[in-house]
Design a protein around this motif. Structure first.
Motif, short mmCIF file in Angstrom:
data_model
loop_
_atom_site.label_atom_id
_atom_site.label_comp_id
_atom_site.label_asym_id
_atom_site.label_seq_id
_atom_site.Cartn_x
_atom_site.Cartn_y
_atom_site.Cartn_z
N LEU A 1 1.80 25.10 37.14
CA LEU A 1 2.41 26.31 36.59
C LEU A 1 3.07 26.03 35.24
O LEU A 1 2.98 26.85 34.32
CB LEU A 1 3.43 26.89 37.56
N ASP A 2 3.71 24.89 35.13
CA ASP A 2 4.35 24.52 33.86
C ASP A 2 3.31 24.41 32.74
O ASP A 2 3.50 24.93 31.65
CB ASP A 2 5.10 23.20 34.02
N ALA A 3 2.20 23.75 33.04
CA ALA A 3 1.15 23.62 32.03
C ALA A 3 0.55 24.98 31.66
O ALA A 3 0.29 25.26 30.49
CB ALA A 3 0.06 22.68 32.54
N LEU A 4 0.35 25.84 32.66
CA LEU A 4 -0.20 27.16 32.38
C LEU A 4 0.76 28.01 31.57
O LEU A 4 0.35 28.70 30.63
CB LEU A 4 -0.56 27.87 33.69
N GLU A 5 2.04 27.96 31.92
CA GLU A 5 3.04 28.73 31.17
C GLU A 5 3.18 28.21 29.74
O GLU A 5 3.34 28.99 28.81
CB GLU A 5 4.39 28.69 31.88
N ARG A 6 3.12 26.91 29.56
CA ARG A 6 3.20 26.33 28.23
C ARG A 6 2.00 26.76 27.40
O ARG A 6 2.14 27.08 26.22
CB ARG A 6 3.26 24.80 28.32
N GLY A 7 0.82 26.77 28.01
CA GLY A 7 -0.38 27.23 27.31
C GLY A 7 -0.30 28.70 26.95
O GLY A 7 -0.73 29.11 25.88
#
Length: 137
Positions: A114-120
């Protein structure tokens, strides 16, 4: 009932059923509670992933896309099983410890995703707003 509320109720039911089931099995109360909390939080973060990023909840069909993730998961599961079953505790507590370890691992895994998706998503929003990427200067 709203979808978010339904997901929260289901996560609460999963956590309560896990904690209660472990306790009924004979697991120590603290371990049973930790297992219930681990699966409660896993249910909450997994439902967030399903709601906000449904495109990432099914496999692409190509094993090469997920091989390193799968290798990491297999490693953690094998180490957890070996460590827990090597400990001199009763079987019920071994099961409870496995639920705690694997549930906690999965929470970290999903939160990392989720962190990677939100950062993207944040990077896409900044670029679509017309701000220049510092590397383009």
């Amino acid at each position: 009932m709203k979808r978010t509320t339904l997901h929260r109720v289901l996560a609460l039911a999963l956590g309560a059923a896990t904690g209660g089931g472990l306790w009924r099995l004979g697991t120590e109360l603290g371990v049973a509670a930790a297992g219930g909390i681990a699966l409660l939080v896993l249910g909450l973060v997994a439902s967030r992933l399903v709601r906000d990023h449904p495109e990432f909840t099914s496999a692409s069909g190509n094993w090469r896309d997920n091989r390193w993730s799968a290798a990491g998961q297999v490693f953690v599961i094998l180490v957890a099983f070996q460590a827990v079953f090597a400990a001199p505790v009763e079987f019920a507590d071994e099961v409870g410890l496995l639920v705690v370890v694997l549930g906690t691992y999965m929470v970290g895994y999903v939160l990392g995703g989720l962190d990677a998706l939100e950062r993207g998503r944040g990077a896409e929003t900044r670029q679509s707003a017309g701000t220049a990427d510092p590397a383009d200067d």
